[in-house]
Design a protein around this motif. Sequence first.
Motif, PDB file in Angstrom:
ATOM      1  N   TYR A  15      66.300  64.607  61.235  1.00  0.00           N
ATOM      2  CA  TYR A  15      66.705  64.787  62.885  1.00  0.00           C
ATOM      3  C   TYR A  15      67.772  64.105  63.087  1.00  0.00           C
ATOM      4  N   VAL A  16      67.797  62.856  62.805  1.00  0.00           N
ATOM      5  CA  VAL A  16      68.803  61.571  63.130  1.00  0.00           C
ATOM      6  C   VAL A  16      70.090  62.019  62.452  1.00  0.00           C
ATOM      7  N   LYS A  17      69.721  62.244  61.004  1.00  0.00           N
ATOM      8  CA  LYS A  17      70.919  62.565  60.121  1.00  0.00           C
ATOM      9  C   LYS A  17      71.715  63.898  60.645  1.00  0.00           C
ATOM     10  N   PHE A  18      71.108  64.744  61.404  1.00  0.00           N
ATOM     11  CA  PHE A  18      71.874  65.944  61.703  1.00  0.00           C
ATOM     12  C   PHE A  18      72.194  65.808  63.167  1.00  0.00           C
ATOM     13  N   GLY A  19      71.977  64.681  63.666  1.00  0.00           N
ATOM     14  CA  GLY A  19      72.738  64.297  65.064  1.00  0.00           C
ATOM     15  C   GLY A  19      71.656  64.855  66.454  1.00  0.00           C
ATOM     16  N   ILE A  20      70.350  64.993  65.977  1.00  0.00           N
ATOM     17  CA  ILE A  20      69.548  65.546  66.900  1.00  0.00           C
ATOM     18  C   ILE A  20      68.901  64.201  67.768  1.00  0.00           C
ATOM     19  N   GLY A  21      68.976  63.898  69.088  1.00  0.00           N
ATOM     20  CA  GLY A  21      68.314  62.765  69.393  1.00  0.00           C
ATOM     21  C   GLY A  21      69.256  61.607  69.376  1.00  0.00           C
ATOM     22  N   THR A  22      70.620  61.633  69.107  1.00  0.00           N
ATOM     23  CA  THR A  22      71.268  60.482  69.039  1.00  0.00           C
ATOM     24  C   THR A  22      72.109  60.145  70.157  1.00  0.00           C
ATOM     25  N   ASN A  23      72.268  61.055  71.050  1.00  0.00           N
ATOM     26  CA  ASN A  23      73.106  60.825  72.344  1.00  0.00           C
ATOM     27  C   ASN A  23      72.319  60.329  73.314  1.00  0.00           C
ATOM     28  N   ASP A  24      72.880  60.145  74.493  1.00  0.00           N
ATOM     29  CA  ASP A  24      72.328  59.388  75.672  1.00  0.00           C
ATOM     30  C   ASP A  24      71.765  60.263  76.599  1.00  0.00           C
ATOM     31  N   ASP A  25      71.806  61.642  76.476  1.00  0.00           N
ATOM     32  CA  ASP A  25      71.263  62.793  77.267  1.00  0.00           C
ATOM     33  C   ASP A  25      69.881  62.751  77.291  1.00  0.00           C
ATOM     34  N   TYR A  26      69.313  62.449  76.271  1.00  0.00           N
ATOM     35  CA  TYR A  26      67.748  62.606  76.096  1.00  0.00           C
ATOM     36  C   TYR A  26      67.271  61.636  75.238  1.00  0.00           C
ATOM     37  N   PRO A  27      65.965  61.121  75.193  1.00  0.00           N
ATOM     38  CA  PRO A  27      65.314  60.330  74.246  1.00  0.00           C
ATOM     39  C   PRO A  27      65.012  60.945  72.888  1.00  0.00           C
ATOM     40  N   PRO A  28      65.131  59.983  71.708  1.00  0.00           N
ATOM     41  CA  PRO A  28      65.041  60.788  70.718  1.00  0.00           C
ATOM     42  C   PRO A  28      63.634  61.250  70.397  1.00  0.00           C
ATOM     43  N   ALA A  29      63.712  62.200  69.254  1.00  0.00           N
ATOM     44  CA  ALA A  29      62.315  62.891  68.955  1.00  0.00           C
ATOM     45  C   ALA A  29      61.284  61.923  68.607  1.00  0.00           C
ATOM     46  N   SER A  30      60.037  62.368  68.833  1.00  0.00           N
ATOM     47  CA  SER A  30      58.909  61.544  68.421  1.00  0.00           C
ATOM     48  C   SER A  30      57.589  62.201  68.422  1.00  0.00           C
ATOM     49  N   VAL A  37      69.979  70.301  71.442  1.00  0.00           N
ATOM     50  CA  VAL A  37      71.181  70.067  71.298  1.00  0.00           C
ATOM     51  C   VAL A  37      72.007  71.301  71.523  1.00  0.00           C
ATOM     52  N   LYS A  38      73.274  71.256  71.710  1.00  0.00           N
ATOM     53  CA  LYS A  38      74.286  72.339  71.601  1.00  0.00           C
ATOM     54  C   LYS A  38      74.479  72.661  70.064  1.00  0.00           C
ATOM     55  N   GLU A  39      74.680  71.930  69.309  1.00  0.00           N
ATOM     56  CA  GLU A  39      74.976  71.963  67.821  1.00  0.00           C
ATOM     57  C   GLU A  39      74.637  70.986  67.215  1.00  0.00           C
ATOM     58  N   ILE A  40      74.205  71.042  65.836  1.00  0.00           N
ATOM     59  CA  ILE A  40      73.706  69.889  65.058  1.00  0.00           C
ATOM     60  C   ILE A  40      74.931  69.657  64.047  1.00  0.00           C
ATOM     61  N   GLY A  41      75.014  68.322  63.542  1.00  0.00           N
ATOM     62  CA  GLY A  41      76.159  67.827  62.707  1.00  0.00           C
ATOM     63  C   GLY A  41      75.993  68.135  61.454  1.00  0.00           C
ATOM     64  N   SER A  42      77.136  68.024  60.792  1.00  0.00           N
ATOM     65  CA  SER A  42      76.920  68.135  59.081  1.00  0.00           C
ATOM     66  C   SER A  42      76.299  66.930  58.697  1.00  0.00           C
ATOM     67  N   ILE A  43      75.845  66.946  57.471  1.00  0.00           N
ATOM     68  CA  ILE A  43      75.243  65.857  56.601  1.00  0.00           C
ATOM     69  C   ILE A  43      75.846  65.684  55.321  1.00  0.00           C
ATOM     70  N   ASP A  44      75.874  64.271  54.888  1.00  0.00           N
ATOM     71  CA  ASP A  44      76.561  64.015  53.865  1.00  0.00           C
ATOM     72  C   ASP A  44      75.671  62.660  53.183  1.00  0.00           C
ATOM     73  N   SER A  45      74.539  63.017  52.575  1.00  0.00           N
ATOM     74  CA  SER A  45      73.586  62.226  51.812  1.00  0.00           C
ATOM     75  C   SER A  45      73.440  62.310  50.300  1.00  0.00           C
ATOM     76  N   VAL A  46      74.373  61.499  49.667  1.00  0.00           N
ATOM     77  CA  VAL A  46      74.105  61.819  48.237  1.00  0.00           C
ATOM     78  C   VAL A  46      73.859  60.375  47.740  1.00  0.00           C
ATOM     79  N   GLU A  47      74.089  59.164  48.255  1.00  0.00           N
ATOM     80  CA  GLU A  47      73.777  57.872  47.654  1.00  0.00           C
ATOM     81  C   GLU A  47      72.260  57.226  47.669  1.00  0.00           C
ATOM     82  N   PHE A  48      71.839  57.295  47.079  1.00  0.00           N
ATOM     83  CA  PHE A  48      70.246  57.081  47.010  1.00  0.00           C
ATOM     84  C   PHE A  48      70.190  55.606  47.368  1.00  0.00           C
ATOM     85  N   GLY A  49      70.931  54.425  46.729  1.00  0.00           N
ATOM     86  CA  GLY A  49      70.927  52.986  46.788  1.00  0.00           C
ATOM     87  C   GLY A  49      69.609  52.633  46.340  1.00  0.00           C
TER      88      GLY A  49
END
Length: 461
Positions: free
Chosen positions: A170-185, A208-220
């Motif tokens: 959820y956080v990677k897609f930008g859900i609950g990352t702004n200050d309008d609402y608390p994060p998902a739980s 959310v109005k729309e979710i953001g794109s994701i770029d997760s290819v590095e494992f670490g």
Amino acid sequence: MSATTGKPTTKSNTLKFNDGATQFRQRLITSLLSHRPLLLRNIRPDDIYAPGLREYEASFLRLLDRMTNGTKIEINATGTQLRFKPGVLLGGEIEHVCPVGDHEHNRESNSNDDGGTIAKRSAGWYLEGIFPLAPFGKEPLHLTLHGITDGTSDTDPSPDYLSSSFLPLYVKFGIGTNDDYPPASITVIKRGAAPGGGGTVRFYCPIVKEIGSIDSVEFGKVKRVRGTAVSCRIPPSSAARVAHSCKGVMHRLLPDVWIHTDVHTSSGKKRKGTDQQQIGGCGPSPGLSVILTATTTEGICLSAECSMKKNKSNSDIANTAYANKQIIERKKIELPEELGQRSATLLLQEILRGGCIDTHAQSFALLMMCLTPEDVSRIRLGPLSRYTVVTLRLLKEAFGVEFKLKMEEGERGSGGGDGSGSEGEDEEEFYGENGKRRRVGGTVVCSCLGIGYRNMARAST
């Protein structure tokens, strides 16, 4: 198995499938998000004793009906055909009771297979189906579920697993990352082990109005492991034995391992824990489970969970005794030490696959990638499960989105857990839960162009 069994019969606006309840939740989700009617035929027509929809599937339909406005559901007399016309997602305060029952009769069913013969499902099964829909309602979703919360890891995810695996997505897609609402739980108010249930889970998700794109290819590289051993109506020492056994395996690889014990007794008092809101004890059934989460230097979270097997009925494990000309089968209960070792092994297997998300979360991540803005989203997955392959076909039919799959043999992003194994190409092997040797392939980089899905319910307010 025919490759065209579940293919829609026509190219009309209605999604039509003739293979019954296969991918039941996923098809309902895509129908709601794509605003296309759905028609399911041949829902278990060959089952003589119980044809048609199961009780948990009808319960999931009732939950969707309460979450939406204008949804029309038509089921024929035998329950073997379903017509679903999607409405508008609302959200708000919703309370739902999940049917409870016995899970022991079907342990061979896949955890993601919705077309099995399991009589009941846990609260995690309902939550998993709601996750893709929750951010796109008219109001933030406050969902309370009553039913089974633990002890069904072989078939359904637990709320703890969804909290450690799906909420980071959820956080990677930008859900609950702004200050309008608390994060998902996700909050477990009361534990309820299978089969008796009696638990309570609260799920909150902002809109959310729309979710953001994701770029997760590095494992670490894996830097820490956290976990929780949950016990209900059994001696408190069992949870401590599970935690000690898990740490005995993980400490061979890294020192930063911490596993909490969450003990609940029949008296309704919680022996350990600091959260004063989690009171009320547990349900009537005993249970023991553990959830482990590994975090990498790139912020990747991989989770694995397993629950105690109360009855090992395999021929190589079951013990029989003859007394008074009667055969007595002794039910062997899995020891806490065995459960701890098995959970640690499952987590190590998940890390070995090299994906940036769990195997169980693959279909959820791909669905969310389809809804991103008209930009390229990328994610690295381990070997694709069968459920994920079928999901890719469904997403192409419902949204017209095709994924580009790039195989990278022997690649693990920027390195494996402890740095070892980075030279291994496509020759790595490990022993699965059933003791059989399995070969691990390379990772798959999935990329697609989103459809630019927008939450019109929120935009109109």
